[in-house]
Write an enzyme that holds these catalytic residues in place. Structure first.
Site, PDB file in Angstrom:
ATOM      1  N   HIS A  90      -2.369   9.055   2.330  1.00  0.00           N
ATOM      2  CA  HIS A  90      -2.451   8.179   1.141  1.00  0.00           C
ATOM      3  C   HIS A  90      -3.346   8.695   0.010  1.00  0.00           C
ATOM      4  O   HIS A  90      -4.353   8.081  -0.328  1.00  0.00           O
ATOM      5  CB  HIS A  90      -2.868   6.754   1.520  1.00  0.00           C
ATOM      6  CG  HIS A  90      -4.015   6.642   2.487  1.00  0.00           C
ATOM      7  ND1 HIS A  90      -5.198   7.313   2.324  1.00  0.00           N
ATOM      8  CD2 HIS A  90      -4.148   5.913   3.617  1.00  0.00           C
ATOM      9  CE1 HIS A  90      -6.000   7.008   3.318  1.00  0.00           C
ATOM     10  NE2 HIS A  90      -5.373   6.158   4.124  1.00  0.00           N
ATOM     11  N   PHE A 123      -9.037  -4.752   4.106  1.00  0.00           N
ATOM     12  CA  PHE A 123      -8.181  -3.915   3.257  1.00  0.00           C
ATOM     13  C   PHE A 123      -6.759  -3.882   3.811  1.00  0.00           C
ATOM     14  O   PHE A 123      -6.571  -3.838   5.019  1.00  0.00           O
ATOM     15  CB  PHE A 123      -8.695  -2.466   3.268  1.00  0.00           C
ATOM     16  CG  PHE A 123     -10.036  -2.254   2.615  1.00  0.00           C
ATOM     17  CD1 PHE A 123     -10.136  -2.166   1.231  1.00  0.00           C
ATOM     18  CD2 PHE A 123     -11.185  -2.092   3.377  1.00  0.00           C
ATOM     19  CE1 PHE A 123     -11.370  -1.927   0.624  1.00  0.00           C
ATOM     20  CE2 PHE A 123     -12.421  -1.858   2.787  1.00  0.00           C
ATOM     21  CZ  PHE A 123     -12.516  -1.782   1.404  1.00  0.00           C
ATOM     22  N   GLY A 124      -5.756  -3.860   2.934  1.00  0.00           N
ATOM     23  CA  GLY A 124      -4.409  -3.535   3.409  1.00  0.00           C
ATOM     24  C   GLY A 124      -3.299  -4.437   2.920  1.00  0.00           C
ATOM     25  O   GLY A 124      -3.523  -5.597   2.569  1.00  0.00           O
ATOM     26  N   ARG A 175      -1.353  -2.748  15.142  1.00  0.00           N
ATOM     27  CA  ARG A 175      -2.444  -3.624  15.624  1.00  0.00           C
ATOM     28  C   ARG A 175      -2.488  -3.873  17.129  1.00  0.00           C
ATOM     29  O   ARG A 175      -3.225  -4.745  17.568  1.00  0.00           O
ATOM     30  CB  ARG A 175      -2.392  -4.987  14.903  1.00  0.00           C
ATOM     31  CG  ARG A 175      -2.391  -4.920  13.390  1.00  0.00           C
ATOM     32  CD  ARG A 175      -3.622  -4.256  12.840  1.00  0.00           C
ATOM     33  NE  ARG A 175      -3.690  -4.336  11.379  1.00  0.00           N
ATOM     34  CZ  ARG A 175      -4.329  -3.468  10.616  1.00  0.00           C
ATOM     35  NH1 ARG A 175      -4.974  -2.452  11.170  1.00  0.00           N
ATOM     36  NH2 ARG A 175      -4.361  -3.597   9.320  1.00  0.00           N
ATOM     37  N   ASP A 190       1.688   2.822   4.955  1.00  0.00           N
ATOM     38  CA  ASP A 190       0.354   2.378   5.370  1.00  0.00           C
ATOM     39  C   ASP A 190       0.408   0.863   5.613  1.00  0.00           C
ATOM     40  O   ASP A 190      -0.518   0.136   5.250  1.00  0.00           O
ATOM     41  CB  ASP A 190      -0.719   2.738   4.328  1.00  0.00           C
ATOM     42  CG  ASP A 190      -2.134   2.639   4.903  1.00  0.00           C
ATOM     43  OD1 ASP A 190      -2.273   2.333   6.106  1.00  0.00           O
ATOM     44  OD2 ASP A 190      -3.102   2.852   4.144  1.00  0.00           O
TER      45      ASP A 190
HETATM   46 ZN    ZN Z   1      -6.287   5.101   5.675  1.00  0.00          ZN
HETATM   47 ZN    ZN Z   2      -3.772   3.501   7.326  1.00  0.00          ZN
END
Ligand code: ZN
Ligand code: ZN
Length: 427
Positions: free
Chosen positions: A236, A327-328, A65, A309
């Site tokens: 992924h 997302f995440g 980030r 990820d």
């Molecule tokens: Zn991705």
């Molecule tokens: Zn990613």
């Protein structure tokens, strides 16, 4: 005077050199000096009896980030999390704010990584400017500055002509092109896997075909560009049909590699049933059949790398409703324990098999001379207690973010020490 570090009596696992035996590892200065039965004194001696001594782990897919979203993670906080989890090298994704798209950006990431003095920090560069999928970014300059690959991760490159140009261009620099396979038009505003469960929950779905279609397309492009030094890496992968596409591509000896994440092995789409946004990931959690196919692919040797990820997000953002939340999952700090649970405990892999997919193979994908305990190599080492159980507690994370659905899980396989370039950076 040289600094010497002798690791005694551990089970040394070095898949790249076919080693799995109880012996010793001598580190002199920043390099591996000897592996075997070593009967001599050293400045520092570590007793690793009952522990695994492995090459330092390598995660080729993390989001730190920085620049732009330092309240979620910084290179310093992410690096501290990495080294506490046995990772001696990580590869940052370039979808920062702004994106990593020129040599100055690449050098910035490297400098921040060096300043943090924890793990080796590599970065990929964007394939296209601003990750807009239109014009190629300065891939050549970024490669020269040390970018270890290119990706527009967060999105795939939608335009076929642009992707073909990117593959041809990367071929000239012998770097890997990594793709977040997803057709944006088809995925639309989906937030979970498309199917029965998304219908019941009233949430827009992302069809498995959105991933498979782009992967299929890219495989055709790779065939078109071959022969050459071209290397393509599918990030992924999450569906059973993606596994079959990879299986067929490998059968044709295409230069294609792929990775999986812990969440695509440990969860299914049903985890979204309570609208808990910690299960909102991209690509989305799929069906039990997909999970089984991924595990079978690992057992069959089709998967080249285990990654995280790691995608830290602010609590305030993850507390938004499912449709609006980002997302995440933040999973870097507990990755090893998760992979032990997903792969070693059910007997899909043994320890050498797991370590290979977290060291030697990912190093090869990004083309760095790492992931082994070979004599003369830089001494990046993890010492792991394979039997130690611990409870995942996000409050104790060094990562700045807490969006981790594994909080409270009990896992096995604790990292005791992490040595980076001959220096103990975590214990
Ligand atoms: Zn991705
Ligand atoms: Zn990613």
């Amino acid at each position: 005077m040289n600094s010497e570090l002798l690791i005694k009596n551990g089970r040394v696992i070095d898949p790249a050199n076919g080693i799995d035996e109880k012996c010793d590892v001598l580190i002199v200065d920043e390099k591996i000096a000897e592996v075997g039965k070593i009967e001599r004194p050293a400045q520092t001696v570590i007793d690793a009896a009952g522990k695994l001594v492995t090459p330092g782990l390598i995660d080729i897919h993390v989001h730190f980030r920085e620049p732009g979203d330092e309240e979620e993670e910084t290179i310093a906080s992410g690096s501290a999390a990495a080294v506490a989890a046995g990772f001696t090298s990580v590869v940052c994704m370039p979808n920062t704010n702004p994106a990593i798209e020129n040599e100055t950006d690449v050098e910035y990431i490297h400098r921040k990584g060096r300043q943090a003095r924890k793990t080796h920090v590599y970065t990929m560069g964007s394939i296209t400017k601003k990750r807009e999928g239109v014009e190629l970014a300065e891939m050549g300059f970024m490669a020269e500055a040390g970018a270890v690959g290119f990706t527009d991760d967060g999105n795939g490159v939608q335009n076929l002509a642009v992707m073909l140009r990117a593959l041809k261009y990367a071929d000239m620099f012998d770097v890997v092109i990594a793709q977040h396979c997803q057709d944006d038009g088809f995925a639309g505003n989906g937030v979970m896997n498309a199917g029965f469960h998304s219908t019941v929950l009233g949430l827009p779905g992302i069809d498995a075909l959105a991933e498979e279609a782009m992967l299929w397309r890219d495989i055709q492009l790779v065939k078109k560009v071959r022969p050459g030094r071209i290397r393509y890496h599918a990030q992924h992968i999450s569906t059973a049909r993606s596994v079959e596409l990879i299986r067929a591509a490998k059968r044709d000896s295409l230069p294609i590699t792929c990775e999986v994440t812990p969440h695509h092995l440990l969860f299914t789409e049903q985890c979204c049933a309570d609208y808990d946004t910690n299960y909102k990931v991209n690509p989305p959690l799929r069906t039990a059949k997909d999970v089984e196919a991924l595990k079978q692919a690992i057992a069959d040797g089709l998967i080249d790398a285990l990654v995280t990820d790691h995608a830290p997000h602010l609590q305030s953002e993850k507390e938004l409703e499912f449709l609006a939340a980002p997302f995440g999952v933040a999973s870097l700090e507990c990755a090893l324990g998760l992979y032990v649970k997903a792969l070693i405990e059910p007997g899909i892999l043994d320890w050498p098999g797991l370590i290979k997919l977290m060291t030697e193979k990912p190093a090869k994908i990004i083309g760095v001379d790492k992931g082994t305990l070979g004599v003369g190599k830089q001494a990046d080492v993890a010492i792991i207690d394979p039997n130690a159980q611990y409870k995942i507690d996000t409050e104790r994370f060094r990562s700045k973010s807490r969006n981790c659905p594994y909080n409270g899980w009990t896992v096995k396989g604790r990292v005791e020490k992490t040595i980076v370039g001959g220096e103990i950076r975590f214990e």
